[in-house]
Motif scaffolding. Structure first.
Motif, mmCIF file in Angstrom:
data_model
loop_
_atom_site.group_PDB
_atom_site.id
_atom_site.type_symbol
_atom_site.label_atom_id
_atom_site.label_comp_id
_atom_site.label_asym_id
_atom_site.label_seq_id
_atom_site.Cartn_x
_atom_site.Cartn_y
_atom_site.Cartn_z
ATOM 1 N N CYS A 80 -35.486 66.495 88.651
ATOM 2 C CA CYS A 80 -36.801 66.800 89.224
ATOM 3 C C CYS A 80 -37.064 68.297 89.364
ATOM 4 N N LYS A 82 -36.695 70.011 91.996
ATOM 5 C CA LYS A 82 -37.210 70.345 93.320
ATOM 6 C C LYS A 82 -36.315 69.894 94.476
ATOM 7 N N CYS A 86 -31.127 70.205 92.737
ATOM 8 C CA CYS A 86 -31.780 70.962 91.663
ATOM 9 C C CYS A 86 -32.001 72.413 92.074
#
Ligand SMILES: [Zn+2]
Ligand SMILES: [Zn+2]
Length: 323
Positions: A80, A82, A86
């Motif tokens: 993702c 985010k 990550c």
């Protein structure tokens, strides 16, 4: 279109499936070539049984973008960008992450729909076969970076299949003295070609004893890339005090740490980070993947390819699947 579908252990078949839907920013990629990985074989042999039946397998492949005509390596991690992981550069552990070919449909299919972020352009100097063998290179780079050996350190690489032979190559680039371990002489001969200083055939010699004899104090770093419980269990007795062990092929097994010295143990899979560098190192001929390719089959002959990898008499290393 045709795709390779997991139906259970020893039951992976080429089937007719619907074409993928191209939604949002995804682009269609037409399959060119892919590599069969040890992970696929763990599922084929029934060692790992958690894969959903009906899943399209394959996580190491290249193809051609239907929109631009560009040749690309398909990177199998969807992340993702985010979440907690990550944002720390650890996209492998993304909370919403998917691993194509394992937890979602993969690449052994005539067409795949992917986000452009998963597509790494391939220069002309890299062949389709080479672009189908990027995952083990990316893994070897990540593992050796994590082990972070000093120049001149002993690196013992257990298992000299495609992944192990690439670990041997990267360990040499890092300035390590490499001890290669395998049960097959033809693999050890390749390891020697790639710069291993000592080759131990585990079928004829006591590996732990030999490693301790050669290194005197135990190996500074150890990579388990053979994928067996037995080799996992040997690692605590090969590593030196405060050394590091990467479990890459298999993580099942009883680590008898009571009788071993203090050391660091970790498991490791691929991350998206090393993919572009892997392609670059192949293009520059710093790393050799061509020498690992032993067999090639068409996608429609996938079942024959699996039987070939599974038959020790075939001496298969990297088996390439073509369109
Ligand atoms: Zn793999
Ligand atoms: Zn994430």
């Amino acid at each position: 279109m045709k795709a390779v579908v997991y139906r259970g252990p020893r039951n992976i078949k080429v089937e007719e499936v619907p074409e993928p839907r191209v939604s949002g920013k995804k682009v269609l990629v037409n399959f060119k070539a892919g590599g069969i990985c040890g992970t696929d074989m763990h599922f084929y042999r029934g060692d790992w049984r958690w894969m959903k039946r009906g899943r399209i397998i394959g996580h190491d492949a290249c193809g051609v973008r239907a929109d631009t005509g560009e040749r690309v390596v398909m990177m199998p991690l969807v992340y993702c960008g985010k979440c907690y992981y990550c944002l720390r550069g650890l996209s492998t552990y993304c909370k919403r992450g998917k691993f194509l070919g394992l937890t979602r449909d993969g690449f052994f299919s005539e067409k795949t729909a992917l986000s452009p972020v998963n597509l790494i352009p391939v220069p002309d100097s890299v062949s389709d076969d080479e672009a189908a063998t990027v995952e083990p290179v990316a893994l070897a780079l990540r593992v050796l970076n994590a082990l972070n050996p000093d120049v001149g350190d002993w690196a013992t690489i257990i298992g000299q299949g495609a992944i192990g032979l690439l670990m041997t190559q990267v360990a040499r680039l890092k300035g390590c003295r490499v001890i290669a371990v395998d049960l097959e002489d033809y693999r050890l001969q390749l390891a020697e070609k790639y710069g291993a200083e000592f080759c131990i055939n585990a079928g004829r010699e006591d590996v732990v004893k030999r490693v301790r004899e050669i290194t005197k104090r135990g190996s500074d770093v150890v990579v388990e890339a053979a994928g067996t419980t037995r080799t996992v269990e040997q690692t605590p007795f090969m590593v030196r005090k405060a050394g590091k062990v990467a479990l890459v092929g298999e993580s099942k097994g009883y680590l008898n740490l009571e009788d071993a010295d203090e050391a660091v143990f970790f498991t490791m899979y691929i991350s998206p980070v090393e993919y572009p560098l892997a392609v670059k190192l192949i293009a520059e001929k710093t790393l050799d993947v061509k020498g690992l390719v032993t067999h090639r089959f068409r996608l429609v002959d996938f079942e024959r390819a699996l039987r070939t990898v599974d038959d020790p008499a075939e001496k298969a290393l990297k088996v390439i699947i073509t369109e």
